[in-house]
Design an enzyme around this catalytic site. Structure first.
Site, PDB file in Angstrom:
ATOM      1  N   LYS A   1       6.293 -44.147 -30.418  1.00  0.00           N
ATOM      2  CA  LYS A   1       7.069 -43.140 -31.171  1.00  0.00           C
ATOM      3  C   LYS A   1       8.545 -43.230 -30.770  1.00  0.00           C
ATOM      4  O   LYS A   1       9.432 -43.087 -31.615  1.00  0.00           O
ATOM      5  CB  LYS A   1       6.520 -41.744 -30.878  1.00  0.00           C
ATOM      6  CG  LYS A   1       7.327 -40.604 -31.521  1.00  0.00           C
ATOM      7  CD  LYS A   1       6.677 -40.050 -32.754  1.00  0.00           C
ATOM      8  CE  LYS A   1       7.553 -39.113 -33.574  1.00  0.00           C
ATOM      9  NZ  LYS A   1       7.500 -37.717 -33.202  1.00  0.00           N
TER      10      LYS A   1
ATOM     11  N   GLY B   1      11.478 -23.186 -32.121  1.00  0.00           N
ATOM     12  CA  GLY B   1      12.223 -23.700 -33.265  1.00  0.00           C
ATOM     13  C   GLY B   1      11.233 -24.211 -34.308  1.00  0.00           C
ATOM     14  O   GLY B   1      10.144 -23.650 -34.490  1.00  0.00           O
TER      15      GLY B   1
HETATM   16  P1  NAD Z   1      14.509 -27.031 -32.665  1.00  0.00           P
HETATM   17  O1  NAD Z   1      15.939 -27.206 -32.263  1.00  0.00           O
HETATM   18  O2  NAD Z   1      14.191 -26.549 -34.042  1.00  0.00           O
HETATM   19  O3  NAD Z   1      13.797 -26.027 -31.640  1.00  0.00           O
HETATM   20  C1  NAD Z   1      14.106 -25.918 -30.280  1.00  0.00           C
HETATM   21  C2  NAD Z   1      14.109 -24.432 -29.955  1.00  0.00           C
HETATM   22  O4  NAD Z   1      14.168 -24.263 -28.562  1.00  0.00           O
HETATM   23  C3  NAD Z   1      15.315 -23.690 -30.554  1.00  0.00           C
HETATM   24  O5  NAD Z   1      14.882 -22.599 -31.330  1.00  0.00           O
HETATM   25  C4  NAD Z   1      16.113 -23.253 -29.317  1.00  0.00           C
HETATM   26  O6  NAD Z   1      16.752 -21.996 -29.510  1.00  0.00           O
HETATM   27  C5  NAD Z   1      15.020 -23.174 -28.278  1.00  0.00           C
HETATM   28  N1  NAD Z   1      15.522 -23.340 -26.909  1.00  0.00           N
HETATM   29  C6  NAD Z   1      16.117 -24.417 -26.379  1.00  0.00           C
HETATM   30  N2  NAD Z   1      16.383 -24.228 -25.071  1.00  0.00           N
HETATM   31  C7  NAD Z   1      15.951 -23.001 -24.771  1.00  0.00           C
HETATM   32  C8  NAD Z   1      15.929 -22.227 -23.568  1.00  0.00           C
HETATM   33  N3  NAD Z   1      16.397 -22.706 -22.415  1.00  0.00           N
HETATM   34  N4  NAD Z   1      15.406 -20.991 -23.630  1.00  0.00           N
HETATM   35  C9  NAD Z   1      14.918 -20.507 -24.788  1.00  0.00           C
HETATM   36  N5  NAD Z   1      14.894 -21.191 -25.948  1.00  0.00           N
HETATM   37  C10 NAD Z   1      15.397 -22.422 -25.933  1.00  0.00           C
HETATM   38  O7  NAD Z   1      13.795 -28.417 -32.360  1.00  0.00           O
HETATM   39  P2  NAD Z   1      12.463 -29.023 -33.043  1.00  0.00           P
HETATM   40  O8  NAD Z   1      12.831 -29.743 -34.286  1.00  0.00           O
HETATM   41  O9  NAD Z   1      11.402 -27.989 -33.069  1.00  0.00           O
HETATM   42  O10 NAD Z   1      12.092 -30.154 -31.979  1.00  0.00           O
HETATM   43  C11 NAD Z   1      11.532 -29.863 -30.700  1.00  0.00           C
HETATM   44  C12 NAD Z   1      11.085 -31.185 -30.070  1.00  0.00           C
HETATM   45  O11 NAD Z   1      10.064 -31.779 -30.892  1.00  0.00           O
HETATM   46  C13 NAD Z   1      12.194 -32.236 -29.977  1.00  0.00           C
HETATM   47  O12 NAD Z   1      11.997 -33.041 -28.849  1.00  0.00           O
HETATM   48  C14 NAD Z   1      11.994 -33.068 -31.239  1.00  0.00           C
HETATM   49  O13 NAD Z   1      12.526 -34.373 -31.147  1.00  0.00           O
HETATM   50  C15 NAD Z   1      10.472 -33.078 -31.300  1.00  0.00           C
HETATM   51  N6  NAD Z   1       9.907 -33.315 -32.639  1.00  0.00           N
HETATM   52  C16 NAD Z   1      10.436 -32.702 -33.735  1.00  0.00           C
HETATM   53  C17 NAD Z   1       9.851 -32.932 -34.970  1.00  0.00           C
HETATM   54  C18 NAD Z   1      10.356 -32.225 -36.221  1.00  0.00           C
HETATM   55  O14 NAD Z   1       9.896 -32.571 -37.316  1.00  0.00           O
HETATM   56  N7  NAD Z   1      11.201 -31.223 -36.131  1.00  0.00           N
HETATM   57  C19 NAD Z   1       8.759 -33.806 -35.090  1.00  0.00           C
HETATM   58  C20 NAD Z   1       8.237 -34.389 -33.922  1.00  0.00           C
HETATM   59  C21 NAD Z   1       8.827 -34.144 -32.707  1.00  0.00           C
END
Ligand code: NAD
Length: 307
Positions: free
Chosen positions: A184, A9
């Protein structure tokens, strides 16, 4: 290095893109059909601070067969177990599995699926967004702290730090990463759930009359529970960090607002305030603020019909 991004993602695309640009063989793993199709057909598009388009292989996790040198986990917290089940076949004794998800308790989940010598635990303040399937929006800068859970894995972990730094990810090896993970989590635990419940920006919530009392109580509960689990936490330093972060991000809606209010998706609450409430119960520590916030977020998920 052969690197899989497990959960491609927003964050997975950022790390995958930067590691690919540094010359590593990167394979994205995801199960979101439109995203997979878009990246297969048009490559991964990058917008934000720079415009780019790169050809990166992407497949479903259970289609991956080659053993990984490094796997970086970037699902949402509640999606972690199903991802770990689906990537078992690419993990061997030499694979490092790095978990950078927000929230608490992921080490307990990881240990059910692999020996601790495979596990690297960390925290990142990089951010990323998706502007649609196959399009990652990357702006700003960040850093990463990581630790090997097993002392025998420290040398291998430091090699991973070097590989990630060649991709400009600003990674530090941390002898004790838990205080940073909990700090965090305090940021997420004070801003994400409150702003999602109040439909407010971080600045709107923090300038409200009761915000300070609510925030200080939440932090106090995190600190009491964290310390009871053996994590060394400096409450005053965390308070300063949370309020400084709230000023820097005043105009933003936090990610839980985006998940719950804007996209009607399940939240990571059970791994933030919910984790503190659950651990608090196990340890005999009262956590009324975290418990109420967790219950209210779940109520909102129910009201919106989110499963
Ligand atoms: P997101 O929802 O954009 O990405 C997650 C991805 O994982 C999705 O594309 C989903 O389809 C895939 N996925 C989930 N389960 C799956 C499975 N079983 N098989 C295959 N694919 C699967 O989330 P994100 O924003 O990238 O966040 C990811 C983590 O990082 C979270 O814990 C979030 O809190 C943390 N985070 C995010 C940010 C940010 O700015 N987006 C910053 C720091 C930390």
């Amino acid at each position: 290095m052969l690197i899989y991004i497990a959960g491609a993602g927003a964050m997975g695309c950022r790390f995958g893109y930067q590691l690919h640009e540094a010359g590593n063989e990167v394979i994205l793993l995801d199960n979101w059909e439109e995203h997979i199709e878009a990246i297969k057909e048009n490559g991964l598009k990058i917008t934000g601070d720079k415009e780019d388009n790169v050809k990166l292989p992407i497949m479903k996790p259970n289609e991956a067969t080659r053993k990984a040198e490094l796997i970086i986990l970037f699902t949402k917290a509640m999606q972690l177990p199903s991802m770990l089940q689906d990537i078992e076949q690419i993990i061997d004794e030499n694979t490092k599995v790095l978990c950078l998800l927000n929230g608490l308790g992921h080490d307990e989940v990881l240990e059910k699926y692999m020996p601790i010598k495979n596990i690297l635990l960390g925290v990142t303040v990089w951010t990323a967004g998706l502007a649609g399937p196959g399009v990652a929006k990357l702006s700003g800068t960040g850093s990463v702290n990581i630790q090997s859970l097993d002392k025998a894995g420290v040398e291998g972990a430091k090699h991973i730090v070097d590989v990630m730094n060649e991709a400009n990810l600003n990674v530090e090896y941390d002898e004790d990463v838990y205080p940073s993970i909990w700090r965090k989590a305090c940021v997420n635990g004070t801003m994400n759930s409150t702003c999602a419940l109040l439909d407010a920006t971080i600045g709107e919530f923090f300038s409200s009359e009761t915000a300070e009392e609510v925030v200080l109580n939440i932090i106090h509960e995190f600190v009491k529970v964290g310390e009871a689990t053996g994590v060394k936490l400096d409450e005053k330093e965390i308070i300063d960090y949370v309020f400084a972060t709230s000023k820097a991000a005043a105009h933003h809606y936090p990610s839980m607002h985006q998940d719950l209010v804007q996209n009607h998706r399940q939240t990571e609450i059970d791994f933030i305030n919910g984790y503190v409430a659950r651990k608090g119960r196990e340890l005999g520590i009262d956590t009324p603020y975290c418990q109420l916030i967790t219950d209210l977020i779940h109520s909102k998920e129910n009201i919106l019909g989110i499963k």
